[in-house]
Design an enzyme around this catalytic site. Structure first.
Site, PDB file in Angstrom:
ATOM      1  N   SER A   1      -3.107  -7.815   2.595  1.00  0.00           N
ATOM      2  CA  SER A   1      -3.461  -7.643   4.014  1.00  0.00           C
ATOM      3  C   SER A   1      -4.008  -8.950   4.587  1.00  0.00           C
ATOM      4  O   SER A   1      -3.748  -9.288   5.741  1.00  0.00           O
ATOM      5  CB  SER A   1      -4.533  -6.557   4.164  1.00  0.00           C
ATOM      6  OG  SER A   1      -4.034  -5.315   3.783  1.00  0.00           O
TER       7      SER A   1
ATOM      8  N   HIS B   1       0.846  -1.211   0.000  1.00  0.00           N
ATOM      9  CA  HIS B   1       0.000   0.000   0.000  1.00  0.00           C
ATOM     10  C   HIS B   1       0.874   1.253   0.000  1.00  0.00           C
ATOM     11  O   HIS B   1       0.631   2.190  -0.752  1.00  0.00           O
ATOM     12  CB  HIS B   1      -0.891   0.051   1.258  1.00  0.00           C
ATOM     13  CG  HIS B   1      -1.957  -0.992   1.335  1.00  0.00           C
ATOM     14  ND1 HIS B   1      -2.146  -1.768   2.453  1.00  0.00           N
ATOM     15  CD2 HIS B   1      -2.886  -1.387   0.440  1.00  0.00           C
ATOM     16  CE1 HIS B   1      -3.167  -2.589   2.241  1.00  0.00           C
ATOM     17  NE2 HIS B   1      -3.638  -2.380   1.033  1.00  0.00           N
TER      18      HIS B   1
ATOM     19  N   ARG C   1      -1.700  -6.170  -8.708  1.00  0.00           N
ATOM     20  CA  ARG C   1      -0.469  -6.910  -8.415  1.00  0.00           C
ATOM     21  C   ARG C   1      -0.226  -7.994  -9.448  1.00  0.00           C
ATOM     22  O   ARG C   1       0.887  -8.233  -9.884  1.00  0.00           O
ATOM     23  CB  ARG C   1      -0.567  -7.559  -7.027  1.00  0.00           C
ATOM     24  CG  ARG C   1      -0.544  -6.581  -5.897  1.00  0.00           C
ATOM     25  CD  ARG C   1      -1.080  -7.196  -4.630  1.00  0.00           C
ATOM     26  NE  ARG C   1      -2.468  -7.596  -4.800  1.00  0.00           N
ATOM     27  CZ  ARG C   1      -3.270  -7.975  -3.821  1.00  0.00           C
ATOM     28  NH1 ARG C   1      -2.802  -8.060  -2.600  1.00  0.00           N
ATOM     29  NH2 ARG C   1      -4.520  -8.300  -4.054  1.00  0.00           N
TER      30      ARG C   1
ATOM     31  N   LYS D   1     -18.188  -5.858   7.925  1.00  0.00           N
ATOM     32  CA  LYS D   1     -16.966  -6.672   7.854  1.00  0.00           C
ATOM     33  C   LYS D   1     -16.177  -6.472   9.150  1.00  0.00           C
ATOM     34  O   LYS D   1     -15.789  -5.334   9.464  1.00  0.00           O
ATOM     35  CB  LYS D   1     -16.150  -6.208   6.642  1.00  0.00           C
ATOM     36  CG  LYS D   1     -15.114  -7.194   6.184  1.00  0.00           C
ATOM     37  CD  LYS D   1     -14.613  -6.800   4.806  1.00  0.00           C
ATOM     38  CE  LYS D   1     -13.162  -7.158   4.635  1.00  0.00           C
ATOM     39  NZ  LYS D   1     -12.585  -6.555   3.434  1.00  0.00           N
TER      40      LYS D   1
END
Ligand code: PNS
Length: 174
Positions: A130, A19, A92, A43
């Protein structure tokens, strides 16, 4: 010319070096970059919103054109409220592409004035997420080099009881 404001939305639970790499890159091409943490009551997050705000603010405080904020509701509505004309997202690997493309096109349908800009993080972070950081840290593995030192320390403090329990279980076999 009008300054270009971009938002970089995400969960940042927790903030990783991937990040930060993207934030650095984004801050170089946009006049202002707003890192926007999604407030998502549905969440369950490992770090509270305040903890995530604190970590992101601490890690970006040297940059005059980076701001850290939080939002709820539709990302496009938030972007319009802060006068952003671009959304920054990281890609990514090919596996990210399908989800990111779907989200970018849906956001374009919702708000055609907002442009999604994809950037690639350094190759060294192409396998970093993450979710994996949370899993490794919860199971007592090392996340050194994957997250800033401050995040590593906070993970250790938060997960300390879980790590101790795991070590005890390994010793006693129970
Ligand atoms: O870090 P993440 O979890 O990949 O970020 C996803 C995020 C926050 C960018 C996305 O879930 C989002 O924008 N949520 C806000 C609600 C919204 O606008 N949904 C419609 C998406 S097309």
């Amino acid at each position: 010319m009008k300054p270009v404001i971009a938002i970089y939305p995400g969960s940042f639970d927790p903030l990783t070096n991937g990040h930060l790499d993207l934030i650095e890159r984004g801050s170089k091409i946009f006049d202002e970059l707003i890192v926007a943490i999604l407030r998502n009551p549905e969440k369950e997050a490992l770090f509270s919103l305040d903890e995530r705000l604190e970590m992101l603010r601490a890690m970006t405080k040297g940059h005059a054109n980076i701001r850290v904020d939080s939002f709820d509701g539709l990302m496009v509505d938030y972007a319009m409220r802060v006068n952003a004309s671009a959304v920054l997202r990281g890609i990514r690997a090919i596996s990210d592409y399908e989800y990111e493309l779907q989200m970018a096109l849906m956001n374009r349908k919702l708000e055609p004035r907002l442009e999604t800009v994809f950037m690639m993080p350094a190759e060294a972070y192409s396998y970093l997420s993450s979710r994996l950081v949370r899993e490794i840290a919860t199971l007592g593995g090392s996340v050194s080099g994957l997250v800033p030192n401050m995040v590593e320390e906070k993970l250790r403090k938060k997960l300390h009881p879980a790590i101790k329990r795991r070590e005890r279980r390994q010793k006693t076999g129970r």
